[in-house]
Write a protein that holds these residues in place. Structure first.
Motif, PDB file in Angstrom:
ATOM      1  N   LYS A   2      31.610  30.661  72.835  1.00  0.00           N
ATOM      2  CA  LYS A   2      30.280  31.233  73.025  1.00  0.00           C
ATOM      3  C   LYS A   2      29.274  30.464  72.195  1.00  0.00           C
ATOM      4  O   LYS A   2      29.544  30.109  71.054  1.00  0.00           O
ATOM      5  CB  LYS A   2      30.266  32.701  72.627  1.00  0.00           C
ATOM      6  CG  LYS A   2      31.088  33.569  73.535  1.00  0.00           C
ATOM      7  CD  LYS A   2      30.982  35.016  73.130  1.00  0.00           C
ATOM      8  CE  LYS A   2      31.785  35.889  74.068  1.00  0.00           C
ATOM      9  NZ  LYS A   2      31.708  37.287  73.680  1.00  0.00           N
ATOM     10  N   LYS A   3      28.143  30.243  72.800  1.00  0.00           N
ATOM     11  CA  LYS A   3      27.070  29.544  72.082  1.00  0.00           C
ATOM     12  C   LYS A   3      26.084  30.557  71.534  1.00  0.00           C
ATOM     13  O   LYS A   3      25.675  31.467  72.237  1.00  0.00           O
ATOM     14  CB  LYS A   3      26.339  28.578  73.012  1.00  0.00           C
ATOM     15  CG  LYS A   3      27.213  27.439  73.480  1.00  0.00           C
ATOM     16  CD  LYS A   3      26.436  26.505  74.373  1.00  0.00           C
ATOM     17  CE  LYS A   3      27.306  25.363  74.861  1.00  0.00           C
ATOM     18  NZ  LYS A   3      26.569  24.471  75.757  1.00  0.00           N
ATOM     19  N   SER A   4      25.712  30.397  70.288  1.00  0.00           N
ATOM     20  CA  SER A   4      24.752  31.315  69.687  1.00  0.00           C
ATOM     21  C   SER A   4      23.318  30.990  70.098  1.00  0.00           C
ATOM     22  O   SER A   4      22.399  31.736  69.823  1.00  0.00           O
ATOM     23  CB  SER A   4      24.871  31.270  68.161  1.00  0.00           C
ATOM     24  OG  SER A   4      24.571  29.969  67.710  1.00  0.00           O
ATOM     25  N   LYS A   5      23.131  29.867  70.780  1.00  0.00           N
ATOM     26  CA  LYS A   5      21.792  29.475  71.201  1.00  0.00           C
ATOM     27  C   LYS A   5      21.246  30.397  72.289  1.00  0.00           C
ATOM     28  O   LYS A   5      20.057  30.462  72.519  1.00  0.00           O
ATOM     29  CB  LYS A   5      21.803  28.037  71.726  1.00  0.00           C
ATOM     30  CG  LYS A   5      22.028  27.000  70.646  1.00  0.00           C
ATOM     31  CD  LYS A   5      22.002  25.604  71.207  1.00  0.00           C
ATOM     32  CE  LYS A   5      22.230  24.563  70.133  1.00  0.00           C
ATOM     33  NZ  LYS A   5      22.228  23.204  70.669  1.00  0.00           N
ATOM     34  N   SER A   6      22.134  31.084  72.991  1.00  0.00           N
ATOM     35  CA  SER A   6      21.709  31.955  74.075  1.00  0.00           C
ATOM     36  C   SER A   6      20.968  33.201  73.570  1.00  0.00           C
ATOM     37  O   SER A   6      20.295  33.868  74.324  1.00  0.00           O
ATOM     38  CB  SER A   6      22.904  32.384  74.918  1.00  0.00           C
ATOM     39  OG  SER A   6      23.780  33.144  74.131  1.00  0.00           O
ATOM     40  N   LYS A   7      21.108  33.499  72.293  1.00  0.00           N
ATOM     41  CA  LYS A   7      20.409  34.655  71.734  1.00  0.00           C
ATOM     42  C   LYS A   7      18.994  34.260  71.333  1.00  0.00           C
ATOM     43  O   LYS A   7      18.796  33.270  70.653  1.00  0.00           O
ATOM     44  CB  LYS A   7      21.165  35.193  70.520  1.00  0.00           C
ATOM     45  CG  LYS A   7      22.504  35.771  70.883  1.00  0.00           C
ATOM     46  CD  LYS A   7      23.183  36.330  69.663  1.00  0.00           C
ATOM     47  CE  LYS A   7      24.529  36.909  70.022  1.00  0.00           C
ATOM     48  NZ  LYS A   7      25.220  37.425  68.840  1.00  0.00           N
ATOM     49  N   TYR A   8      18.057  35.060  71.778  1.00  0.00           N
ATOM     50  CA  TYR A   8      16.654  34.774  71.461  1.00  0.00           C
ATOM     51  C   TYR A   8      16.221  35.617  70.277  1.00  0.00           C
ATOM     52  O   TYR A   8      16.498  36.807  70.217  1.00  0.00           O
ATOM     53  CB  TYR A   8      15.764  35.081  72.659  1.00  0.00           C
ATOM     54  CG  TYR A   8      16.042  34.191  73.835  1.00  0.00           C
ATOM     55  CD1 TYR A   8      16.777  34.656  74.909  1.00  0.00           C
ATOM     56  CD2 TYR A   8      15.573  32.895  73.870  1.00  0.00           C
ATOM     57  CE1 TYR A   8      17.042  33.851  75.987  1.00  0.00           C
ATOM     58  CE2 TYR A   8      15.835  32.070  74.945  1.00  0.00           C
ATOM     59  CZ  TYR A   8      16.573  32.557  76.009  1.00  0.00           C
ATOM     60  OH  TYR A   8      16.847  31.752  77.074  1.00  0.00           O
ATOM     61  N   LYS A   9      15.539  34.997  69.367  1.00  0.00           N
ATOM     62  CA  LYS A   9      15.003  35.726  68.222  1.00  0.00           C
ATOM     63  C   LYS A   9      13.542  36.056  68.492  1.00  0.00           C
ATOM     64  O   LYS A   9      12.761  35.171  68.818  1.00  0.00           O
ATOM     65  CB  LYS A   9      15.116  34.889  66.947  1.00  0.00           C
ATOM     66  CG  LYS A   9      16.543  34.690  66.492  1.00  0.00           C
ATOM     67  CD  LYS A   9      16.591  33.920  65.195  1.00  0.00           C
ATOM     68  CE  LYS A   9      18.014  33.738  64.716  1.00  0.00           C
ATOM     69  NZ  LYS A   9      18.076  32.981  63.467  1.00  0.00           N
ATOM     70  N   VAL A  10      13.217  37.311  68.364  1.00  0.00           N
ATOM     71  CA  VAL A  10      11.840  37.728  68.583  1.00  0.00           C
ATOM     72  C   VAL A  10      11.244  38.120  67.245  1.00  0.00           C
ATOM     73  O   VAL A  10      11.621  39.126  66.661  1.00  0.00           O
ATOM     74  CB  VAL A  10      11.774  38.920  69.560  1.00  0.00           C
ATOM     75  CG1 VAL A  10      10.339  39.343  69.766  1.00  0.00           C
ATOM     76  CG2 VAL A  10      12.415  38.529  70.874  1.00  0.00           C
ATOM     77  N   ASN A  11      10.345  37.303  66.770  1.00  0.00           N
ATOM     78  CA  ASN A  11       9.688  37.576  65.494  1.00  0.00           C
ATOM     79  C   ASN A  11       8.220  37.899  65.741  1.00  0.00           C
ATOM     80  O   ASN A  11       7.363  37.033  65.683  1.00  0.00           O
ATOM     81  CB  ASN A  11       9.810  36.381  64.545  1.00  0.00           C
ATOM     82  CG  ASN A  11      11.248  36.135  64.133  1.00  0.00           C
ATOM     83  OD1 ASN A  11      12.027  37.068  64.005  1.00  0.00           O
ATOM     84  ND2 ASN A  11      11.595  34.891  63.912  1.00  0.00           N
ATOM     85  N   LYS A  12       7.944  39.157  66.060  1.00  0.00           N
ATOM     86  CA  LYS A  12       6.569  39.575  66.318  1.00  0.00           C
ATOM     87  C   LYS A  12       6.131  40.518  65.209  1.00  0.00           C
ATOM     88  O   LYS A  12       6.933  41.309  64.714  1.00  0.00           O
ATOM     89  CB  LYS A  12       6.477  40.294  67.665  1.00  0.00           C
ATOM     90  CG  LYS A  12       6.695  39.370  68.825  1.00  0.00           C
ATOM     91  CD  LYS A  12       6.482  40.108  70.129  1.00  0.00           C
ATOM     92  CE  LYS A  12       6.660  39.181  71.313  1.00  0.00           C
ATOM     93  NZ  LYS A  12       6.452  39.868  72.579  1.00  0.00           N
ATOM     94  N   PRO A  13       4.882  40.458  64.861  1.00  0.00           N
ATOM     95  CA  PRO A  13       4.376  41.381  63.848  1.00  0.00           C
ATOM     96  C   PRO A  13       4.450  42.829  64.330  1.00  0.00           C
ATOM     97  O   PRO A  13       4.434  43.105  65.524  1.00  0.00           O
ATOM     98  CB  PRO A  13       2.916  40.962  63.673  1.00  0.00           C
ATOM     99  CG  PRO A  13       2.769  39.667  64.357  1.00  0.00           C
ATOM    100  CD  PRO A  13       3.890  39.537  65.331  1.00  0.00           C
ATOM    101  N   LYS A  14       4.537  43.752  63.398  1.00  0.00           N
ATOM    102  CA  LYS A  14       4.613  45.163  63.765  1.00  0.00           C
ATOM    103  C   LYS A  14       3.380  45.619  64.523  1.00  0.00           C
ATOM    104  O   LYS A  14       3.459  46.443  65.415  1.00  0.00           O
ATOM    105  CB  LYS A  14       4.798  46.013  62.508  1.00  0.00           C
ATOM    106  CG  LYS A  14       6.156  45.836  61.883  1.00  0.00           C
ATOM    107  CD  LYS A  14       6.319  46.729  60.679  1.00  0.00           C
ATOM    108  CE  LYS A  14       7.696  46.554  60.069  1.00  0.00           C
ATOM    109  NZ  LYS A  14       7.853  47.409  58.895  1.00  0.00           N
ATOM    110  N   LYS A  15       2.236  45.073  64.157  1.00  0.00           N
ATOM    111  CA  LYS A  15       1.001  45.463  64.840  1.00  0.00           C
ATOM    112  C   LYS A  15       1.067  45.102  66.320  1.00  0.00           C
ATOM    113  O   LYS A  15       0.663  45.873  67.174  1.00  0.00           O
ATOM    114  CB  LYS A  15      -0.201  44.773  64.197  1.00  0.00           C
ATOM    115  CG  LYS A  15      -0.545  45.295  62.831  1.00  0.00           C
ATOM    116  CD  LYS A  15      -1.754  44.596  62.256  1.00  0.00           C
ATOM    117  CE  LYS A  15      -2.094  45.099  60.877  1.00  0.00           C
ATOM    118  NZ  LYS A  15      -3.239  44.408  60.305  1.00  0.00           N
TER     119      LYS A  15
END
Length: 37
Positions: A2-15
């Motif tokens: 399994k490749k970990s690249k398939s997971k997307y990281k979403v870094n959005k501000p709480k606002k």
């Protein structure tokens, strides 16, 4: 293998997240109103 690249990281501000949530709620309410009409 399994490749970990398939997971997307979403870094959005709480606002921004709360703003998007508010818009989603509004869309839901408007759709419900349209269904009644």
């Amino acid at each position: 293998m399994k490749k970990s690249k398939s997971k997307y990281k979403v870094n959005k501000p709480k606002k921004e997240l709360s703003y998007v949530e508010k818009l989603e709620q509004e869309v839901y309410q408007l759709r419900m109103e349209n269904d009644l009409l």
